[in-house]
Each structure stands twice: as structure tokens, then as C-alpha cells.
Design a protein around this motif. Structure first.
Motif, PDB file in Angstrom:
ATOM      1  N   ASN A   1       0.802  -1.038  -0.078  1.00  0.00           N
ATOM      2  CA  ASN A   1       0.053  -0.101   0.036  1.00  0.00           C
ATOM      3  C   ASN A   1       0.866   1.261   0.068  1.00  0.00           C
ATOM      4  O   ASN A   1       2.267   1.187  -0.040  1.00  0.00           O
ATOM      5  N   SER A   2       0.423   2.372   0.121  1.00  0.00           N
ATOM      6  CA  SER A   2       0.909   3.716  -0.046  1.00  0.00           C
ATOM      7  C   SER A   2       1.852   3.926   1.155  1.00  0.00           C
ATOM      8  O   SER A   2       2.797   4.881   1.163  1.00  0.00           O
ATOM      9  N   ALA A   3       1.604   3.143   2.192  1.00  0.00           N
ATOM     10  CA  ALA A   3       2.402   3.500   3.578  1.00  0.00           C
ATOM     11  C   ALA A   3       3.566   2.539   3.426  1.00  0.00           C
ATOM     12  O   ALA A   3       4.281   2.488   4.350  1.00  0.00           O
ATOM     13  N   GLY A   4       3.779   1.577   2.463  1.00  0.00           N
ATOM     14  CA  GLY A   4       4.919   0.711   2.231  1.00  0.00           C
ATOM     15  C   GLY A   4       4.310  -0.554   3.003  1.00  0.00           C
ATOM     16  O   GLY A   4       5.370  -1.409   2.949  1.00  0.00           O
TER      17      GLY A   4
ATOM     18  N   LEU B   1       7.029  -7.313  -6.653  1.00  0.00           N
ATOM     19  CA  LEU B   1       6.567  -7.002  -5.519  1.00  0.00           C
ATOM     20  C   LEU B   1       7.536  -6.021  -4.909  1.00  0.00           C
ATOM     21  O   LEU B   1       8.539  -6.156  -4.705  1.00  0.00           O
ATOM     22  N   ALA B   2       7.009  -4.439  -4.604  1.00  0.00           N
ATOM     23  CA  ALA B   2       7.755  -3.633  -4.108  1.00  0.00           C
ATOM     24  C   ALA B   2       8.308  -3.593  -2.585  1.00  0.00           C
ATOM     25  O   ALA B   2       7.936  -2.780  -1.865  1.00  0.00           O
ATOM     26  N   THR B   3       8.771  -4.658  -2.408  1.00  0.00           N
ATOM     27  CA  THR B   3       9.468  -4.784  -1.068  1.00  0.00           C
ATOM     28  C   THR B   3      10.973  -5.056  -1.031  1.00  0.00           C
ATOM     29  O   THR B   3      11.625  -5.227  -2.149  1.00  0.00           O
ATOM     30  N   ASN B   4      11.639  -4.522  -0.108  1.00  0.00           N
ATOM     31  CA  ASN B   4      13.235  -4.600  -0.158  1.00  0.00           C
ATOM     32  C   ASN B   4      13.646  -5.830   0.458  1.00  0.00           C
ATOM     33  O   ASN B   4      14.610  -6.048   1.611  1.00  0.00           O
TER      34      ASN B   4
ATOM     35  N   LEU C   1       0.413  -6.248   2.114  1.00  0.00           N
ATOM     36  CA  LEU C   1      -0.958  -6.708   2.621  1.00  0.00           C
ATOM     37  C   LEU C   1      -1.414  -7.915   1.454  1.00  0.00           C
ATOM     38  O   LEU C   1      -0.645  -7.691   0.450  1.00  0.00           O
ATOM     39  N   VAL C   2      -2.029  -8.647   2.234  1.00  0.00           N
ATOM     40  CA  VAL C   2      -2.747  -9.868   1.465  1.00  0.00           C
ATOM     41  C   VAL C   2      -4.183  -9.747   1.211  1.00  0.00           C
ATOM     42  O   VAL C   2      -4.616  -9.993   2.638  1.00  0.00           O
ATOM     43  N   GLY C   3      -4.553  -9.432   0.562  1.00  0.00           N
ATOM     44  CA  GLY C   3      -6.152  -9.503   0.391  1.00  0.00           C
ATOM     45  C   GLY C   3      -6.720  -7.802   0.642  1.00  0.00           C
ATOM     46  O   GLY C   3      -5.995  -7.107   1.038  1.00  0.00           O
ATOM     47  N   PRO C   4      -8.110  -7.821   0.596  1.00  0.00           N
ATOM     48  CA  PRO C   4      -9.013  -8.754   0.383  1.00  0.00           C
ATOM     49  C   PRO C   4      -9.293  -8.878  -1.217  1.00  0.00           C
ATOM     50  O   PRO C   4     -10.122 -10.050  -1.587  1.00  0.00           O
TER      51      PRO C   4
END
Length: 679
Positions: A336-339, A400-403, A342-345
Motif C-alpha cells: 500500500n501507499s504506506a509501504g 512486488l515492491a519490497t526490499n 498486505l494480502v487481500g481482500p
């Protein structure tokens, strides 16, 4: 006999062959034309079974949730047209302090009927059923003229106090048929929901006329399609309590059938639980889109008198109580916009589906995580009928935009999905005073057996049971239930020894039962079982205690004593105390005419006499701290009494079963798999 359950992602089909065998199929659901999979299922098994088709679908529910609806009009007593906007004036708990919150069905959001199409009629009936202001027919014709000019496709009518006296609603229906035509869809609340509380009655009536249009067109296409394969007479559909009714009867009050799919799985669990002596059950149906959770207490599913489609969208109908959360095999992972990860819904559905389907999906899902980890196998998905592409799953996770690296992304998505499902089950049980340790957890649906066994420690349940054919289990419920004709009506009567009161109660029950009996085929009437109940409250209360048993024979003064005793006991069971010195008011009367039907018979598995179970050596990655060696078994090769120590995977054509480290799986009498902690 064929049972077909149309889900959001897949359509599940079971058939009882003429030889007594259980046959299954699983087809992708076409969201634009949901009837196509039903017709294809009828074609596949037409030569194998008797021409009886039992059907469950969420086609109507999806139309309501997405607002993919035709234009309709709404008539009510003048001065009350905004009851649909005001609803019950309740806010969800989490929105109590949110100044920006708006009711989803209100005029400021997505109303079911625009305000200019909600028209007031000059008339008024008192709470005693007396006509205070006669119906102004001239004014009513003028309002119907507005509807005709606006080209509405149906009309819902809910006048104040019409549940006591429906004369004005019936006259308006006659006017509509005169002006709009005999086949024009119209629903009147005194027929659809003759119950007190005008908003709930209005909401139900609006939903009902929508279902006449949306579900009517859908069932017409189903009927036309399956008739080509010999299914032309015995066509039944499950209502929201998963009881069967003929197509024709269902369409007289179609609001009752809009939530039939998930309820069928709980009926199957009730039936199968009787066979294996399990009466306290938590049901967890995990498909591609949602996890549907239900409870069975004392061998009976929990039933409620209404259900809420979304906040403040109420339907007055008997429904098995189901809690749904947006977690399934196709649930999407996103940042999400806060980084936050999340999975779902949100779900990928069946089109395009998870990235590994190769149909254009680009976001990772729980299914993609299971494929990359080794739980799912590329070449055996849906029994080999559908190929999966792990390279596409890998690409989706890498985007997926995670480090974090690929392994961490897969594990985090997988663990978040499990956590969300566990929280959903705990929300249904612990928050309602139910201890999961006292219940068996039934896991079914395409993804249920793959995910639920991993929740045993988080939930504290003693055992997880995987029933036979879990991938098409809700369809099995359509072959595990009875034909039921039901009705209900409100009438406020104090229970006492007054003979006039006794006669009035008898009149309410007999009127409903005589009307229902006329709908039943003459050859079935001798098999009818009458089941009665009533809702009531202590004098001075405003909320009912529902489903109090009532005698099925003619009500007498002695029967009233039984009803009073049943109410006090039922009140204490629900609320923890009773007040036998207070007068009891019966508010709503319910009757069901039950026609027992032939139930699905599960064949008993033989025990192993010679030979050993054959296992293949495989491994899991990403979701464990290091690569984990596991044994892999074929479910169709297992016999009664076989035991498998975890970690292991058991594969069958329509789903995959996970047995975790520290768990022991034992094959039961009918092929069900009991998973418990290893001692």
C-alpha cells in the motif's frame, strides 16, 4: 443426480452415477456467463446419472455487490420514501468517529433505487390493519406513469403496516400489471416478507425484485441449456439455508436464494458429521476468492432469520450463518501507499487468475506462493487438466515492491495469508464465547486442505478433518439436503389461555401451510414433515429471541404451555437467564414443510491387508527456514486406518492436503483424513 455449485473462481460439480459412484469435475467460472459451466457440467455427466439437477449459485449476490443492476422503481406510503436511504441509521463499529463515512447503499454512495424513482402513494393502514386513508388510485396511476416514462425494469412495493393488511399492495400490483403488462417483475412486501420493521421489509422487497430480473434471466438460460441433455423436470436450487426448492417455487420469492453456495458446504458437513459422530464443527471453506466460516453446534448448523449482504442491506430469509473474509487461493498480495505488505481482500478470480495461470495476471497470490514453495505441482493442478507456470509466479513476486529477496517475499505473503485466515476463524469463535479446542475443524474448498492444517497451533483446535472430495465439497452439500418449502409471518400475540388467541395462532400457521402445500407435487404430500417455530420476546422488549420450537399439530391451550416453556428455555440458552413471571409475546411464526430426499452415500474404504503405502520424496522451500524433505502420497491409494506422519503432502485431483511437522494424519472409515498433533 447432479449437484453444481457456481463459485467466484471455479464451478464444482458432483454426480451420483446409476452404479452409486461419486463422480466429480471442476470447471473455471465464466464471470460474464456463469451458466456456461452449469451447462457443461450437465453435458459431462448426462449419461452417468438420473436427470435430477441441484444447483447453487451466487450470481444474484454478485450482481448486488457490484451494483450491476437494472433500473427499478420503489413505491411506499407517502412521506416514507427515504427509508431506503436512512436504513437502520447504524454505523459500523470501526466507523463510529469517521466523519467521511457514508452508508454504501445510501443516496450519497450507491443507492439501490435512485431517489427520483422512490415514489410516495397516498394511503395509510394502521397498526391494527384498519384502513385509515384509502388508496388514491388516480395518484398511483400518475406515479406508475413516471415509472413507465423512465423505463424501469421492475417495481418493489412496501407500504407501512402492509404485513398486517396487504390489500393496498395487492391493488397496486394489479394496477402495475394493467399498465406495465402481466409479466412485468413486481414484488410486494406482504408476499415477500410479511414481517414487522419496515426498513428490513423494504430492503428485502427491493432485493427480491432485483433477483426476479437478474436470477430469472440466469435460470432461464440454465434451464434452456441443460434441457438439451435431458434435465428438464427435476431442476432444484438451494436457498440461503441450503435447503432445496424447485426452480419455479424459488422464483416466486427469489430473495431467498441469493446466498446459496457457501451454505451448501455446511449442509455437507452436517450430514458427514453425523456419519463420523462429530457434532461440534467449525467449517472452513477456502476457495479462490474467500474463506467462508460456519459453525455446527449439537449437529445443527447455526441459522439466523436475516442476513446482511453488506452493511445495512438486510434480507429477511432463513440463512445459515456464514462469515466471509477476503482470503483465498487467488487473493492478491500488494504494497500500500504506506509501504505495508498486505494480502487481500482483492482477488484475481479465475480470469485472469493468479499469475501462474498464464492468463495475464501480474500480481502475486497465495496460489503463486504455494506453487513456488513446492506445495502445488506444475503438472498436477486440477488433476492435470490445467498447467501452471512457476516462472510467471516468480516474475510476479520479483515485481512486488519490497526490499527483500524472493524467498522472503514468498514466505511473508504465505504467512500473512495464514494469519488472516486464522484471525477470521478466531473472530467467529473466541469473540463469540466459543472455545475452538472443543470443536473439530473441517477444511474443504480448493485451498482449505492445503492451508488449514497449518493453523492448528494458532487456533488450538484438537483436530482438522479433511472430508472426501474436499475440492468440490459444497456441491456435495446439494446431494445431502432435503426439499423444504418454508414461510413466515408476523402477528403480535400474547401467549396465554385465551381461546381467541389460540384460534388466531392456528389460523396463522394453517394459512401458511395450506398455501405451501398447494405448491408441492401431489405425490410428495404424503411424505411432508411439518416443522414449526416462532420468534418472541418478553413484554417490553423490542428484539426477538428466534426459532423457538412450536408443536406441529393443532395448537391447544396445552400447546401454549409447551410454547411458553420452550421460550423460557430458549431465552436462557441464548441470553443466560429467564424471566418466567413476565408475559411472552409471540411476534413471528415460521413453518417448514420438509420432504426428505435421498442423501449422498459415502462408500466405506477397506483396510490395508497387504503392501505398504508408496511415497515419493519431494522438498519444500521458501516457506520453511531451510529446504525441507517431505513424503508425498496419492489419496486414492490410501486405505482405512493408514497413518501418515508429517511433514507430508497428500495429493488428489481437485486439491492438495498438507500435513505439517509434528502432525499425524489417519484415514477414516469413509476416506476422510483426521489430522491431529503427534503424541
Amino acid at each position: 443426480m447432479i449437484g453444481i455449485d457456481v463459485g467466484g473462481t471455479f464451478t464444482d460439480i458432483i454426480a451420483m452415477s446409476k452404479k452409486g459412484e461419486i463422480l466429480t469435475a471442476k470447471l473455471p467460472t465464466n464471470r460474464e456467463n456463469r451458466e456456461l459451466a452449469v451447462i457443461e457440467g450437465a453435458r459431462i455427466f448426462a449419461s452417468e446419472s438420473d436427470p435430477i439437477l441441484n444447483h447453487a449459485s451466487t450470481a444474484g449476490l454478485n450482481a448486488i455487490l457490484t451494483r450491476n443492476l437494472p433500473k427499478i422503481g420503489f413505491l411506499t406510503t407517502i412521506g416514507h420514501r427515504d427509508i431506503l436511504d436512512m436504513a437502520r441509521a447504524w454505523r459500523p463499529l470501526q466507523e463510529q468517529t469517521n466523519p467521511l463515512w457514508r452508508r454504501g447503499c445510501g443516496d450519497a454512495s450507491s443507492p439501490f433505487v435512485d431517489r427520483y424513482l422512490r415514489r410516495g402513494i397516498q394511503e395509510r393502514i394502521t397498526s391494527r390493519g384498519e384502513i385509515l386513508i384509502p388508496l388514491d388510485e388516480k395518484q398511483a396511476r400518475a406515479e406508475l406513469g413516471v415509472f413507465k416514462n423512465c423505463d424501469v425494469k421492475g417495481i418493489a412495493i412496501c407500504l407501512i403496516n402492509s404485513y398486517i393488511n396487504g390489500d393496498h399492495e395487492q391493488k397496486l400490483r394489479d394496477l402495475i400489471r394493467e399498465i406495465m403488462g402481466e409479466t412485468f417483475p413486481v414484488s410486494i412486501s406482504c408476499d415477500v416478507s410479511p414481517l414487522a420493521k419496515e426498513y428490513e421489509r423494504a430492503s428485502t422487497t427491493v432485493i427480491d425484485v432485483y433477483m426476479k430480473i437478474v436470477f430469472g434471466e440466469y435460470l432461464n438460460r440454465v434451464t434452456e441449456g441443460v434441457s438439451k441433455f435431458g434435465f428438464s423436470k427435476n431442476l432444484n436450487i438451494a436457498d440461503s439455508a441450503a435447503d432445496l426448492v424447485p426452480f419455479e417455487f424459488a422464483m416466486k420469492k427469489p430473495s431467498r436464494i441469493m446466498y446459496s453456495g457457501p451454505a451448501a458446504g455446511i449442509k455437507a458437513s452436517t450430514h458427514f458429521g453425523e456419519l463420523i459422530d462429530e457434532t461440534e464443527i467449525i467449517c472452513c471453506d477456502i476457495g479462490g476468492t474467500t474463506s467462508d466460516i460456519g459453525l455446527i453446534k449439537g449437529g445443527k448448523p447455526t441459522v439466523k432469520a436475516t442476513f446482511e449482504v453488506e452493511h445495512d442491506v438486510i434480507v429477511n430469509t432463513l440463512a445459515i450463518q456464514i462469515w466471509s473474509i477476503g482470503q483465498g487461493g487467488g487473493t492478491l498480495a500488494h504494497v500500500n501507499s504506506a509501504g505495508e505488505l498486505l494480502v487481500g481482500p482483492q482477488s484475481a478470480g479465475s480470469d485472469p487468475g493468479p499469475a501462474c495461470y498464464g492468463k495475464g495476471g501480474h500480481e502475486p497470490t497465495i496460489t503463486d506462493a504455494c506453487l513456488l514453495s513446492g506445495i502445488l505441482r506444475t503438472e498436477e493442478f486440477l488433476g492435470g487438466e490445467m498447467s501452471l507456470y512457476p516462472d510467471l509466479s516468480r516474475q510476479a513476486f520479483e515485481q512486488l515492491a519490497t526490499n527483500t529477496d524472493l524467498a522472503a517475499k514468498v514466505k511473508q505473503v504465505y504467512e500473512l495469508g495464514l494469519h488472516n485466515i486464522a484471525e477470521g476463524i478466531l473472530g467467529v469463535t473466541v469473540e463469540r464465547g466459543i472455545d475452538p479446542r472443543d470443536y473439530a475443524l473441517f477444511a474443504y474448498g480448493s485451498a482449505g486442505p492445503m492451508l488449514v492444517p497449518q493453523l492448528m497451533e494458532r487456533l488450538g483446535v484438537g483436530k482438522v478433518i479433511i472430508p472426501p472430495f474436499p475440492g468440490v465439497y459444497s456441491a456435495l452439500g446439494l446431494a445431502s439436503t432435503d426439499m423444504v418449502y418454508s414461510d413466515s409471518k408476523s402477528a403480535y400475540i400474547e401467549l396465554g389461555s385465551d381461546q381467541k388467541m389460540v384460534e388466531k395462532i392456528n389460523r396463522v400457521f394453517s394459512t401458511m401451510e395450506e398455501s405451501l402445500m398447494q405448491q408441492i407435487n401431489p405425490e410428495d404430500r404424503e411424505h411432508v414433515q411439518v416443522v414449526r417455530s416462532f420468534d418472541g420476546w418478553y413484554e417490553g422488549q423490542t428484539w426477538e429471541t428466534p426459532f423457538i420450537p412450536a408443536p406441529s399439530e393443532t395448537i391447544t391451550e396445552e400447546s401454549i404451555d409447551t410454547m411458553l416453556s420452550n421460550f423460557h428455555v430458549g431465552y436462557q440458552e441464548m441470553w443466560g437467564n429467564m424471566f418466567p413471571f413476565l408475559p411472552v409475546i409471540a411476534t413471528t411464526y415460521r413453518t417448514m414443510l420438509v420432504i426428505p430426499t435421498k442423501k449422498l452415500e459415502y462408500p466405506e474404504l477397506p483396510r490395508r491387508k497387504t503392501g505398504e503405502m508408496i511415497a515419493q520424496q519431494k522438498s519444500l522451500q521458501y516457506i520453511t527456514d531451510s529446504e525441507l524433505a517431505i513424503n508425498e502420497y496419492r489419496r486414492d491409494a490410501l486405505l482405512q486406518g493408514d497413518e501418515i506422519e508429517g511433514p507430508a503432502i497428500i495429493r488428489e485431483p481437485k486439491c492438495t492436503i498438507m500435513v505439517c511437522s509434528g502432525q499425524l494424519a489417519c484415514v477414516g472409515k469413509y476416506g476422510e483424513i483426521h489430522i491431529e498433533r503427534r503424541k
